[in-house]
Design an enzyme around this catalytic site. Structure first.
Site, PDB file in Angstrom:
ATOM      1  N   PHE A   1       0.572  -1.215  -0.082  1.00 26.47           N
ATOM      2  CA  PHE A   1       0.250  -0.089  -0.203  1.00 26.47           C
ATOM      3  C   PHE A   1       0.796   1.667  -0.237  1.00 26.47           C
TER       4      PHE A   1
ATOM      5  N   ALA B   1       9.215  -2.648   3.703  1.00 23.52           N
ATOM      6  CA  ALA B   1       8.887  -4.538   3.645  1.00 23.52           C
ATOM      7  C   ALA B   1       8.574  -4.603   4.894  1.00 23.52           C
ATOM      8  N   ALA B   2       7.029  -5.421   4.917  1.00 25.46           N
ATOM      9  CA  ALA B   2       7.142  -5.366   6.786  1.00 25.46           C
ATOM     10  C   ALA B   2       5.204  -6.467   6.191  1.00 25.46           C
TER      11      ALA B   2
ATOM     12  N   THR C   1       5.818   2.802  12.925  1.00 22.58           N
ATOM     13  CA  THR C   1       4.846   3.183  12.881  1.00 22.58           C
ATOM     14  C   THR C   1       4.397   3.918  13.917  1.00 22.58           C
ATOM     15  N   ASP C   2       3.262   3.929  14.604  1.00 21.44           N
ATOM     16  CA  ASP C   2       3.470   4.992  15.791  1.00 21.44           C
ATOM     17  C   ASP C   2       2.944   3.729  16.717  1.00 21.44           C
ATOM     18  N   GLU C   3       2.287   2.932  16.293  1.00 22.29           N
ATOM     19  CA  GLU C   3       2.721   1.777  17.532  1.00 22.29           C
ATOM     20  C   GLU C   3       3.356   1.118  18.602  1.00 22.29           C
TER      21      GLU C   3
ATOM     22  N   TYR D   1       2.914  -7.614  16.487  1.00 23.46           N
ATOM     23  CA  TYR D   1       2.969  -6.241  14.812  1.00 23.46           C
ATOM     24  C   TYR D   1       3.978  -5.559  16.178  1.00 23.46           C
TER      25      TYR D   1
ATOM     26  N   LYS E   1       7.758  -4.649  15.124  1.00 29.18           N
ATOM     27  CA  LYS E   1       8.007  -3.175  14.793  1.00 29.18           C
ATOM     28  C   LYS E   1       8.845  -2.935  15.459  1.00 29.18           C
TER      29      LYS E   1
ATOM     30  N   ASN F   1      -2.144   5.478   8.369  1.00 28.82           N
ATOM     31  CA  ASN F   1      -3.023   5.467   6.600  1.00 28.82           C
ATOM     32  C   ASN F   1      -3.733   5.206   5.608  1.00 28.82           C
TER      33      ASN F   1
ATOM     34  N   LEU G   1      -8.892  -1.192   8.200  1.00 28.82           N
ATOM     35  CA  LEU G   1     -10.783  -0.421   8.785  1.00 28.82           C
ATOM     36  C   LEU G   1     -11.290   0.226   7.269  1.00 28.82           C
TER      37      LEU G   1
ATOM     38  N   VAL H   1     -17.449  -2.967  13.765  1.00 26.62           N
ATOM     39  CA  VAL H   1     -16.480  -1.996  14.658  1.00 26.62           C
ATOM     40  C   VAL H   1     -16.182  -3.467  15.561  1.00 26.62           C
ATOM     41  N   TYR H   2     -14.710  -2.985  16.229  1.00 30.44           N
ATOM     42  CA  TYR H   2     -14.519  -4.095  17.321  1.00 30.44           C
ATOM     43  C   TYR H   2     -15.241  -2.858  18.686  1.00 30.44           C
TER      44      TYR H   2
ATOM     45  N   HIS I   1      -6.305  -4.473  22.598  1.00 30.91           N
ATOM     46  CA  HIS I   1      -6.713  -3.640  21.665  1.00 30.91           C
ATOM     47  C   HIS I   1      -6.629  -1.932  22.036  1.00 30.91           C
TER      48      HIS I   1
HETATM   49  P1  NAD Z   1       1.188  -3.310   3.530  1.00 27.69           P
HETATM   50  O1  NAD Z   1       0.870  -4.896   4.196  1.00 27.69           O
HETATM   51  O2  NAD Z   1       0.408  -3.146   2.604  1.00 27.69           O
HETATM   52  O3  NAD Z   1       3.010  -4.004   1.984  1.00 27.69           O
HETATM   53  C1  NAD Z   1       3.552  -5.021   2.756  1.00 27.69           C
HETATM   54  C2  NAD Z   1       4.365  -5.096   1.490  1.00 27.69           C
HETATM   55  O4  NAD Z   1       5.984  -5.819   2.127  1.00 27.69           O
HETATM   56  C3  NAD Z   1       3.948  -5.999   0.423  1.00 27.69           C
HETATM   57  O5  NAD Z   1       3.974  -5.410  -1.163  1.00 27.69           O
HETATM   58  C4  NAD Z   1       4.594  -7.173   0.596  1.00 27.69           C
HETATM   59  O6  NAD Z   1       4.985  -8.063  -0.564  1.00 27.69           O
HETATM   60  C5  NAD Z   1       5.869  -6.656   1.370  1.00 27.69           C
HETATM   61  N1  NAD Z   1       6.713  -8.126   2.046  1.00 27.69           N
HETATM   62  C6  NAD Z   1       6.459  -8.677   3.477  1.00 27.69           C
HETATM   63  N2  NAD Z   1       7.325  -9.733   3.653  1.00 27.69           N
HETATM   64  C7  NAD Z   1       8.510  -8.812   3.095  1.00 27.69           C
HETATM   65  C8  NAD Z   1       9.527  -9.970   2.406  1.00 27.69           C
HETATM   66  N3  NAD Z   1      10.041 -10.427   3.885  1.00 27.69           N
HETATM   67  N4  NAD Z   1      10.630  -9.521   1.929  1.00 27.69           N
HETATM   68  C9  NAD Z   1      10.426  -8.653   1.249  1.00 27.69           C
HETATM   69  N5  NAD Z   1       8.614  -7.884   1.192  1.00 27.69           N
HETATM   70  C10 NAD Z   1       8.096  -7.736   1.603  1.00 27.69           C
HETATM   71  O7  NAD Z   1       2.339  -2.918   4.472  1.00 27.69           O
HETATM   72  P2  NAD Z   1       1.594  -1.197   4.333  1.00 27.69           P
HETATM   73  O8  NAD Z   1       0.373   0.085   4.832  1.00 27.69           O
HETATM   74  O9  NAD Z   1       2.265  -0.467   2.628  1.00 27.69           O
HETATM   75  O10 NAD Z   1       3.073  -0.649   5.090  1.00 27.69           O
HETATM   76  C11 NAD Z   1       4.149  -0.280   4.806  1.00 27.69           C
HETATM   77  C12 NAD Z   1       5.371  -0.106   5.795  1.00 27.69           C
HETATM   78  O11 NAD Z   1       4.805   0.966   7.082  1.00 27.69           O
HETATM   79  C13 NAD Z   1       5.373  -1.599   6.926  1.00 27.69           C
HETATM   80  O12 NAD Z   1       6.607  -1.220   7.530  1.00 27.69           O
HETATM   81  C14 NAD Z   1       4.507  -0.639   7.924  1.00 27.69           C
HETATM   82  O13 NAD Z   1       4.957  -1.051   9.446  1.00 27.69           O
HETATM   83  C15 NAD Z   1       4.142   0.839   8.163  1.00 27.69           C
HETATM   84  N6  NAD Z   1       3.190   1.960   8.290  1.00 27.69           N
HETATM   85  C16 NAD Z   1       1.989   0.888   8.488  1.00 27.69           C
HETATM   86  C17 NAD Z   1       1.496   2.417   8.437  1.00 27.69           C
HETATM   87  C18 NAD Z   1      -0.341   1.953   7.800  1.00 27.69           C
HETATM   88  O14 NAD Z   1      -0.930   2.690   7.911  1.00 27.69           O
HETATM   89  N7  NAD Z   1      -0.193   0.820   7.274  1.00 27.69           N
HETATM   90  C19 NAD Z   1       1.051   3.289   9.019  1.00 27.69           C
HETATM   91  C20 NAD Z   1       2.864   3.323   9.948  1.00 27.69           C
HETATM   92  C21 NAD Z   1       4.201   2.840   9.531  1.00 27.69           C
HETATM   93  O1  DAU Z   2      -1.217   3.421  13.478  1.00 26.22           O
HETATM   94  C1  DAU Z   2      -0.421   2.960  12.356  1.00 26.22           C
HETATM   95  C2  DAU Z   2      -1.457   1.521  12.198  1.00 26.22           C
HETATM   96  O2  DAU Z   2      -1.830   1.435  11.788  1.00 26.22           O
HETATM   97  C3  DAU Z   2       0.118   0.701  11.139  1.00 26.22           C
HETATM   98  O3  DAU Z   2       1.631   1.145  12.035  1.00 26.22           O
HETATM   99  C4  DAU Z   2      -0.538  -0.534  11.238  1.00 26.22           C
HETATM  100  O4  DAU Z   2       0.282  -1.554   9.934  1.00 26.22           O
HETATM  101  C5  DAU Z   2      -1.611  -0.214  10.331  1.00 26.22           C
HETATM  102  O5  DAU Z   2      -2.648  -2.339   9.714  1.00 26.22           O
HETATM  103  C6  DAU Z   2      -2.476   0.383  11.507  1.00 26.22           C
HETATM  104  O6  DAU Z   2      -3.674  -0.522  12.620  1.00 26.22           O
HETATM  105  P1  DAU Z   2      -4.263  -0.320  13.513  1.00 26.22           P
HETATM  106  O7  DAU Z   2      -4.397  -1.852  13.897  1.00 26.22           O
HETATM  107  O8  DAU Z   2      -4.846   0.955  13.889  1.00 26.22           O
HETATM  108  O9  DAU Z   2      -5.360  -0.330  11.825  1.00 26.22           O
HETATM  109  P2  DAU Z   2      -6.463  -1.141  11.248  1.00 26.22           P
HETATM  110  O10 DAU Z   2      -6.814  -0.417  10.519  1.00 26.22           O
HETATM  111  O11 DAU Z   2      -6.281  -2.754  11.214  1.00 26.22           O
HETATM  112  O12 DAU Z   2      -7.926  -0.989  12.829  1.00 26.22           O
HETATM  113  C7  DAU Z   2      -8.143   0.625  12.622  1.00 26.22           C
HETATM  114  C8  DAU Z   2      -9.241   0.169  14.010  1.00 26.22           C
HETATM  115  O13 DAU Z   2     -10.069   0.458  13.341  1.00 26.22           O
HETATM  116  C9  DAU Z   2      -8.774  -0.201  14.848  1.00 26.22           C
HETATM  117  O14 DAU Z   2      -8.605   0.496  16.460  1.00 26.22           O
HETATM  118  C10 DAU Z   2      -9.187  -1.333  14.948  1.00 26.22           C
HETATM  119  C11 DAU Z   2     -10.622  -1.211  14.288  1.00 26.22           C
HETATM  120  N1  DAU Z   2     -10.888  -2.149  13.366  1.00 26.22           N
HETATM  121  C12 DAU Z   2     -10.251  -2.761  12.755  1.00 26.22           C
HETATM  122  C13 DAU Z   2     -10.745  -3.192  11.568  1.00 26.22           C
HETATM  123  C14 DAU Z   2     -10.287  -4.161  10.519  1.00 26.22           C
HETATM  124  C15 DAU Z   2     -11.989  -2.081  13.630  1.00 26.22           C
HETATM  125  O15 DAU Z   2     -13.540  -1.713  14.351  1.00 26.22           O
HETATM  126  N2  DAU Z   2     -13.162  -2.465  12.221  1.00 26.22           N
HETATM  127  C16 DAU Z   2     -12.357  -3.547  11.750  1.00 26.22           C
HETATM  128  O16 DAU Z   2     -13.222  -4.181  10.601  1.00 26.22           O
END
Ligand code: NAD
Ligand code: DAU
Length: 355
Positions: A11, A81-82, A133-135, A159, A163, A189, A199, A215-216, A293
């Site tokens: 993504f 990558a993650a 991540t902020d997590e 997770y 990280k 994001n 979500l 909604v959880y 959670h």
């Molecule tokens: P995503 O799950 O959409 O994509 C992860 C990508 O990494 C995929 O293309 C997957 O094929 C690749 N990948 C997984 N394992 C691999 C491996 N062993 N070797 C090579 N490639 C591999 O993730 P995202 O949401 O795009 O997040 C990207 C990064 O940003 C992650 O490190 C995540 O922790 C961090 N991040 C995400 C968010 C968010 O809200 N999505 C917020 C803050 C930080």
């Molecule tokens: O804060 C940054 C993180 O945000 C990233 O590091 C992670 O990669 C990314 O997945 C995201 O984590 P969250 O757990 O916050 O995201 P998610 O979209 O899974 O859930 C967002 C909120 O919504 C969380 O409080 C759980 C809730 N939720 C999620 C799903 C999938 C629901 O209530 N129902 C759902 O079906």
């Protein structure tokens, strides 16, 4: 000059690469394993662009990483990558340890070995940007100040722990070996190409299909939301001008409860699909909570704003409107990613969840 990106078919990585080529023609190598979350279709717009090289493989494959470094001699690595989904980490943490911890270790260790042999000038100019991540900071109470770069680490999910572990490795490789590494810790994001396990896209697609919107818990958990293109812009700034050894928090000043987010998605879909008989919000279903959670995340992004002048361009309202429109305009992408494996995951995560 070139850069190496890991996870560029996911993504955020694919948004980063697409943005990169709107601003630069500097070659970029994209190392991605193509897990369920990696989708080459995200980068279809780059077909035929000789500046984009796709390398299919694992960040934990040391021989492959070494070969890529030697062949392309990147001036920087941006490590996305993650395994990224908290619910999946609860169902099966092993892959998170394998990729996020061991994979990241192998990547930075190969990077260090290669980087140490570079001429001094190239060593100084090199950057390893670790996208985190902020997590890692854990959970806030309702009146706690937002996470700053000085907040203690307190990861709560498998997770987040994986990280946090990778952040610590990157930090140590800077401190011990002098690797010019920088860490960014970003909030939630949303935007185009997000896999619909998360979500916002899950809610958009379920609502369009007339399925329940799960909604959880009580829906009052708070996340800070940032449009993915604002995150990508921040990463570019940090890469260009961030200081090695530093951490930068990135956030959207967009704290919302999950219930507010889901209601906002429903309101936009009511506008876009006015012929539905009842409002989409009637599909909202409160379901069993996610174990462990985290209650609230919030980011203090003062440092990146002060040092690098970065600020988000989108508000939550403008970014969400664009995001809903993107999912409505891209049914083929949606159909492609919601295949058999996706349906199995949905079944696994949401079965027995009715509260
Ligand atoms: P995503 O799950 O959409 O994509 C992860 C990508 O990494 C995929 O293309 C997957 O094929 C690749 N990948 C997984 N394992 C691999 C491996 N062993 N070797 C090579 N490639 C591999 O993730 P995202 O949401 O795009 O997040 C990207 C990064 O940003 C992650 O490190 C995540 O922790 C961090 N991040 C995400 C968010 C968010 O809200 N999505 C917020 C803050 C930080
Ligand atoms: O804060 C940054 C993180 O945000 C990233 O590091 C992670 O990669 C990314 O997945 C995201 O984590 P969250 O757990 O916050 O995201 P998610 O979209 O899974 O859930 C967002 C909120 O919504 C969380 O409080 C759980 C809730 N939720 C999620 C799903 C999938 C629901 O209530 N129902 C759902 O079906």
């Amino acid at each position: 000059m070139s850069i190496l990106v890991t996870g560029g078919a996911g993504f955020i990585g694919s948004n980063f690469i697409l943005d990169w080529f709107t601003q630069s023609d500097e070659p970029l190598v994209n190392l991605d394993k193509l897990t369920y979350a990696g989708n080459p279709a995200n980068l279809a717009g780059l077909e035929g662009n000789p500046a984009h090289t796709f390398a299919h493989g694992d960040i934990g494959d040391r021989d492959l990483v070494r070969q890529l470094l030697e062949k392309h001699a990147p001036r920087a690595i941006v490590h996305f990558a993650a395994e990224s989904h908290v619910d999946r980490s609860i169902h099966g943490p092993a892959e998170f340890i394998r990729t996020n911890v061991v994979g990241s270790f192998r990547l930075i260790e190969e990077t260090r070995a290669w980087w140490q042999k570079l001429p001094q000038e190239n060593r100084d100019a090199f950057r390893f940007l670790h996208v985190s991540t902020d997590e890692v900071y854990g959970s806030l109470g309702p009146r706690d100040p937002a996470f700053s770069e000085a907040s203690p680490y307190a990861p709560n999910s498998p997770y987040a722990a994986s990280k946090a572990a990778s952040d610590h490795l990157v930090r140590a490789w800077h401190h011990t070996y002098g690797l010019p590494a920088i860490i960014t810790n970003c909030s939630n994001n949303y935007g185009p190409y997000q896999f619909p396990e998360k979500l916002i896209p899950l809610m958009i697609l379920n609502a369009l299909a007339g399925r329940p919107l799960p909604v959880y818990g009580d829906g009052a958990n708070v996340r800070d939301w940032l449009h993915v293109q604002d995150h990508c812009a921040a990463i570019r700034e940090v890469l260009a001008r961030g200081r090695p050894g530093e951490t930068y928090n990135i956030g959207g000043n967009g704290e919302k409860t999950n219930y507010e987010v889901v209601r906002a998605v429903c309101a936009l879909l009511d506008e876009a699909r006015p012929h539905r008989k009842s409002p989409h919000a009637e599909l909202i279903a409160f379901v069993k909570d996610r174990p462990g959670h985290d209650r609230r995340y919030a980011i203090d992004a003062t440092k990146i704003s002060r040092e690098l002048g970065w600020k988000p361009a989108e508000t939550f309202e403008s970014g969400l409107r664009k995001t809903v429109a993107w999912y409505l305009d891209n049914p083929e992408w949606v159909a492609h990613v919601t295949s058999g494996a996706y349906r199995k995951w949905i079944e696994l995560n949401y079965v027995n969840r009715e509260s």
